[in-house]
Every structure is written in structure tokens, then in C-alpha cells.
Design a protein around this motif. Structure first.
Motif, PDB file in Angstrom:
ATOM      1  N   ILE A 184      -3.281   2.791  -8.813  1.00 41.00           N
ATOM      2  CA  ILE A 184      -4.605   2.492  -8.409  1.00 41.00           C
ATOM      3  C   ILE A 184      -5.383   2.355  -9.757  1.00 41.00           C
ATOM      4  O   ILE A 184      -6.230   1.479  -9.775  1.00 41.00           O
ATOM      5  N   PHE A 227       0.884  -1.062   0.098  1.00 42.02           N
ATOM      6  CA  PHE A 227      -0.152  -0.206   0.032  1.00 42.02           C
ATOM      7  C   PHE A 227       0.699   1.398   0.094  1.00 42.02           C
ATOM      8  O   PHE A 227       1.053   1.900  -1.068  1.00 42.02           O
ATOM      9  N   ILE A 245      -4.164  -6.656  -1.641  1.00 43.27           N
ATOM     10  CA  ILE A 245      -3.340  -5.617  -0.852  1.00 43.27           C
ATOM     11  C   ILE A 245      -2.858  -6.341   0.557  1.00 43.27           C
ATOM     12  O   ILE A 245      -3.344  -7.030   1.333  1.00 43.27           O
ATOM     13  N   LEU A 254       0.418   2.407  -3.633  1.00 46.01           N
ATOM     14  CA  LEU A 254      -0.830   2.988  -3.904  1.00 46.01           C
ATOM     15  C   LEU A 254      -0.767   4.276  -3.406  1.00 46.01           C
ATOM     16  O   LEU A 254      -1.776   5.034  -3.787  1.00 46.01           O
ATOM     17  N   TYR A 308     -10.873  -3.889  -3.926  1.00 43.22           N
ATOM     18  CA  TYR A 308      -9.598  -5.007  -3.802  1.00 43.22           C
ATOM     19  C   TYR A 308     -10.423  -6.400  -3.443  1.00 43.22           C
ATOM     20  O   TYR A 308     -11.284  -6.244  -2.670  1.00 43.22           O
ATOM     21  N   PRO A 362      -2.605   9.483  -3.200  1.00 43.17           N
ATOM     22  CA  PRO A 362      -3.051   8.533  -3.723  1.00 43.17           C
ATOM     23  C   PRO A 362      -2.010   8.432  -5.211  1.00 43.17           C
ATOM     24  O   PRO A 362      -1.802   9.565  -5.752  1.00 43.17           O
ATOM     25  N   ALA A 367      -4.426  -1.241 -10.925  1.00 44.51           N
ATOM     26  CA  ALA A 367      -5.133  -2.097 -10.157  1.00 44.51           C
ATOM     27  C   ALA A 367      -6.726  -2.425 -10.583  1.00 44.51           C
ATOM     28  O   ALA A 367      -7.252  -3.768 -10.920  1.00 44.51           O
ATOM     29  N   TYR A 381      -9.351   5.305   0.822  1.00 41.42           N
ATOM     30  CA  TYR A 381      -9.055   4.597  -0.266  1.00 41.42           C
ATOM     31  C   TYR A 381      -9.824   3.276  -0.525  1.00 41.42           C
ATOM     32  O   TYR A 381      -9.789   2.796  -1.688  1.00 41.42           O
TER      33      TYR A 381
END
Length: 209
Positions: A95, A12, A110, A16, A132, A90, A98, A126
Motif C-alpha cells: 500500500i 487486490f 487496481i 494489497l 488509485y 491491509p 503504491a 481501502y
């Protein structure tokens, strides 16, 4: 295993999000600390390394870490973790990559070493649980990367074998640990290059938004 990998596991912070180091350096400047003060106090000092590891494993709280780190740095402890990482934003390239991977039928998980979830929550805003397939936060499992068992837990939740997955982290040692378990590893140093590498490894164009 087919030639096309079907799992992507992302760190993370620093993957991200925007990179961690510039945020830390900005904090040091705001607080009037010498450049590198956080690295010296918390990642080179033996006790600093220990308590940060304990934080990631959920053995100590963020408040306890804040108190310790505040004394080490000579700054107020109030919301110290949030102040250190207050400039994180971010990272849209990863992002979006993904999201593109999920649209292509790739499972995306994650795997993050925690910095504590309160009073400041690194993950706030997020929407991880919705965006996810799997979310593994280290402190909730009482272990931390690079513990092999934490990778194994993530793979089990992904319901995929290691050699079907790619792992991305901004910490090279964690990438190497994943590779030892059979995952393909990508050390994220430049988001654009990471997206290009992932597109090749996963057989899908992840540069589309």
C-alpha cells in the motif's frame, strides 16, 4: 517506450492485503474443518470452480455462492465469504509502495477478480477510488482474469500501452497472462521482495513510506 515504465497495475487480495491462504486456513480451524477443505471443495471440484468463476464474472451473487459453498463445506451459509476471509488485513508495504509510485508520477491501477460486493465487501475501508488512478473490479465488466479483454480494459483506462506497465498478482497464472500481452509481470510471494523488484522496474524508490 522510455526505459522508465510509468504504469503499475496491482491485484487486490493477496497483494494489497495479507495473503489469502492463512486466512482460509484460520477459517477452517475456527469451523472445525479439515485443513484444505476449502481448496478441495471450491477450487478442485468442477462445480466449485465453475460457480467461483461465475461469481468473479458477476453471473452469480455472493449470497448464491455462500449457499453453494456452505453446502459443500457443511457450514452455515450466513456471510460465508466474509467469514472465510475475515482475517485479511491491509499489507502496508505494498500500500505504501503504491502511494510512493503515485508521488513519483506513476499511474497506479487496481485489477481485481471480485468475490462479490455484498453482503460482504472485500474492498471496504481501502478507499480505492481516492487512492488509485484506475479501479477495475471483474464483476462490473462481466469477465475475470485471466481474460485478455479485462487487461485491455484496464490498460485503456490507464491510458497506457502494455509495455509501459507492470502488473503484480499473487496468482502466477494471471502474471503470465499479463506477460503474454506485453506487460512486465511480478509474482507477489514476498511483499518486501516485490517492492524491491517494482522499484527497479519503475525506476523509483518505492520502499519509502
Amino acid at each position: 517506450m522510455s526505459n522508465r515504465r510509468t504504469g503499475l497495475i496491482l491485484d487486490f487480495g493477496g497483494v494489497l492485503t495479507t495473503p489469502l491462504l492463512p486466512a482460509v486456513l484460520a477459517f477452517e480451524e475456527r469451523e472445525g474443518l479439515p485443513k484444505g477443505a476449502c481448496l478441495t471443495a471450491l477450487y478442485k471440484d468442477e462445480e466449485g470452480v465453475r460457480i467461483t468463476s461465475d461469481l468473479e464474472r458477476g453471473v452469480v451473487s455472493q449470497d448464491e455462492w455462500n449457499e453453494f459453498a456452505g453446502k459443500m463445506l457443511g457450514v452455515p451459509a450466513d456471510n460465508l465469504m466474509g467469514r472465510i476471509f475475515g482475517d485479511l488485513r491491509p499489507e502496508p508495504l505494498l500500500i505504501n509502495a503504491a502511494a510512493a509510485a503515485r508521488r513519483a508520477g506513476i499511474k497506479v491501477g487496481i485489477l481485481s477478480n471480485s468475490v462479490g460486493l455484498a453482503p460482504w465487501d472485500l474492498y471496504d475501508g481501502y478507499d480505492l477510488e481516492r487512492l488509485y488512478d484506475v479501479v477495475v473490479i471483474s464483476e462490473l465488466h462481466l469477465m475475470r482474469k485471466p481474460d485478455p479483454e479485462l487487461f485491455e480494459i484496464t490498460l485503456k483506462l490507464m491510458d497506457l500501452p502494455a509495455d509501459d506497465c507492470v502488473f503484480v498478482d499473487d496468482t502466477e497464472a494471471y502474471v503470465r497472462a499479463a506477460e503474454q500481452l506485453g506487460l512486465a509481470g511480478v509474482h507477489n510471494e514476498d511483499p518486501k521482495q516485490t517492492v524491491a523488484t517494482l522499484s527497479e522496474l519503475l525506476g523509483a524508490d518505492l520502499a519509502t513510506s
